[in-house]
Design an enzyme around this catalytic site. Sequence first.
Site, PDB file in Angstrom:
ATOM      1  N   SER A   1       0.866   4.072  -6.817  1.00 28.21           N
ATOM      2  CA  SER A   1       0.357   5.379  -6.424  1.00 28.21           C
ATOM      3  C   SER A   1       1.299   6.494  -6.898  1.00 28.21           C
ATOM      4  O   SER A   1       1.524   6.653  -8.080  1.00 28.21           O
ATOM      5  CB  SER A   1       0.131   5.417  -4.911  1.00 28.21           C
ATOM      6  OG  SER A   1      -0.608   6.546  -4.540  1.00 28.21           O
TER       7      SER A   1
ATOM      8  N   ASP B   1     -11.227   2.023  -6.101  1.00 30.53           N
ATOM      9  CA  ASP B   1     -10.142   2.925  -5.705  1.00 30.53           C
ATOM     10  C   ASP B   1     -10.632   4.366  -5.649  1.00 30.53           C
ATOM     11  O   ASP B   1     -11.094   4.909  -6.654  1.00 30.53           O
ATOM     12  CB  ASP B   1      -8.985   2.796  -6.697  1.00 30.53           C
ATOM     13  CG  ASP B   1      -7.677   3.346  -6.166  1.00 30.53           C
ATOM     14  OD1 ASP B   1      -7.708   4.304  -5.381  1.00 30.53           O
ATOM     15  OD2 ASP B   1      -6.619   2.808  -6.535  1.00 30.53           O
TER      16      ASP B   1
ATOM     17  N   HIS C   1      -7.234   1.067  -3.404  1.00 30.53           N
ATOM     18  CA  HIS C   1      -5.857   1.533  -3.565  1.00 30.53           C
ATOM     19  C   HIS C   1      -4.821   0.664  -2.837  1.00 30.53           C
ATOM     20  O   HIS C   1      -3.784   0.322  -3.404  1.00 30.53           O
ATOM     21  CB  HIS C   1      -5.766   2.981  -3.059  1.00 30.53           C
ATOM     22  CG  HIS C   1      -4.673   3.775  -3.681  1.00 30.53           C
ATOM     23  ND1 HIS C   1      -4.688   4.154  -5.003  1.00 30.53           N
ATOM     24  CD2 HIS C   1      -3.512   4.276  -3.169  1.00 30.53           C
ATOM     25  CE1 HIS C   1      -3.608   4.856  -5.281  1.00 30.53           C
ATOM     26  NE2 HIS C   1      -2.875   4.938  -4.184  1.00 30.53           N
TER      27      HIS C   1
END
Length: 445
Positions: A217, A387, A420
Site C-alpha cells: 500500500s 482491490d 487490499h
Amino acid sequence: MALPRWVFMGLGLLLLLLNIVPERAYGSSRGAVSAVQIPPVGLCASSVIVHGYKCQEFEVKTEDGYVLSMQRIPEGRVGGIGGRTRSQFCCNMACLCVKEFSFYLKQLQPTGPTPMGIKKQNLKFPIVKLDLYYDGMTWLLNSPEQSLAFILADNGFDVWIANGRGTRYSLGHATLQSTDAKYWNWSWDELALYDLPATIDFVYGQTGQKVDYVGHSMGTLVALASFSQGNMVNKLRSAALLSPVAYLSHMTTVIGVLAAQAFVGEITTLIGVAEFNPHGPLVANFLKTLCLAPGVDCYNLLTALTGRNCCLNESIVETLLKNEPQSTATKNMVHLAQTVRDGILSKFDYANPNINLEHYGQEKPPVYNLSNIPNNLPLFVSYGGQDSLADVRDVETLLDSLKFHDGDKLQVQFVKDYAHADFIMGVTAKDIVYNTMLAFFKRQL
C-alpha cells in the site's frame, strides 16, 4: 484510505492556514513522548518473542530529526537458514521448547550486527512498513506459518521491520514532542526523502549487505517515489510491491471517494488539527458523518475501505481494528487527496505559486517520474482484482510507466480474487503470493 479536502474551500485559504497551524497538535489524546523513547513493551516483546523468535529493537534517526523504531528478526525459530527443521516443527507442535523459549525472552536488547567474519546466509531483508495509519505489527498479526515476516525468517532471511514516523513505536524526535504541531508538519514526501533512505542505509550499515525491500500500500507509494529520485537504489538488491498505490484516480472505495470529495485534509488544518488522529473527537465525528452516507457500511469498515477481501481470518480482523488505525499527519492526508484529484504523482502542492516557488524553484510541484527508476532494479509487483484502493486501472497506469524496465527484472502477478488486505493478512497469501515472491528474491542472488 481516506483521501481528503472540502470542495468549497479556496486554495489560497488552504495555503494560509497550512502555515499558521497552532503550536500544539489538537485532536490528540496522547501525552508527551520523550525524544528517543521506545514504548516499554515494544513490538519485539509483544508480537515476536512470544512466538519463539529472536528479536532486537533498534532506533534509526532521520536527517530531519525523527526517531524511528526498527525490529530485527535475525533468523528462523531455531536459527536455521534454509527452512523448517525437525526441532522447529516440534516447537510449532508445542513440544519441549521451554529452554529455547526462555532463552529468546532475553533477546530484548540490541546485540549489534552479525560479525562480518561470520557467514550466515547472504540475505538481508528489511520489511519496511510505511502504510498510512499502520505500523510493523500488520506483518505479524497472523500465525508464524501465515505472517510474512516469520515466513521470511524461517526461510533464511534476516528480517528488519520499520515503523514510519507518527506511529506508536516511532513517536520520537530530536527536539519536538508528538504533541507539537510542528512534529506533524510532513507528508509522504518526507517518508520518501528521509524515512525510507534512513532505514535502508541503517540496515546496509549494520549488515554490509544489499537489501531486499517489501512494501504494501503506502509503503509502495513511498518506495516508488524514493526510487525515482535515485535514493538508496545502489544499496538495494530488489523490491517487492504488494497492492501498489502510486496512482489513485480510479479507487472505488466509497468511504475513500467521499473523503476525497470532502477535502477533509484542508478543513482539519483549518481548525488546527495537525495530527490526523482517527480516535480523536474531531476526526471521529467526521468519520461518523461519512458513515451516514448512502453506500457506506461502517459495520464492515475494512471492506468499506479496502474492497471485498476473500481470505481473512475474522479474529485477525478484530485484532487489527483494535490496534489500528493510527495517527498520521493531516498534511499527509492533504497530499494523498491531491494525488487522487490530480491523477499524477507529484510533491506536495502548497496551493500558492509563490510558496511552491520558494520550496521547489517552480510554481507547480515537481512530478515524480517513475520511469527514472533504474531499469535493471528487480521489481516484483502483485495486485488484486477486488482491490478498492489499488484499482486494476491504476496499477496498469503504474505498469505502463515501467514499460521500459528490463524484461527479466520485472515480474508481475495478478490475483483475481484478492483485495487490499489479503496481501498481508490473507490466510492463503503464503501459497498464492509469498512463495512466488520468495522464488523471485532467491533468483536475485
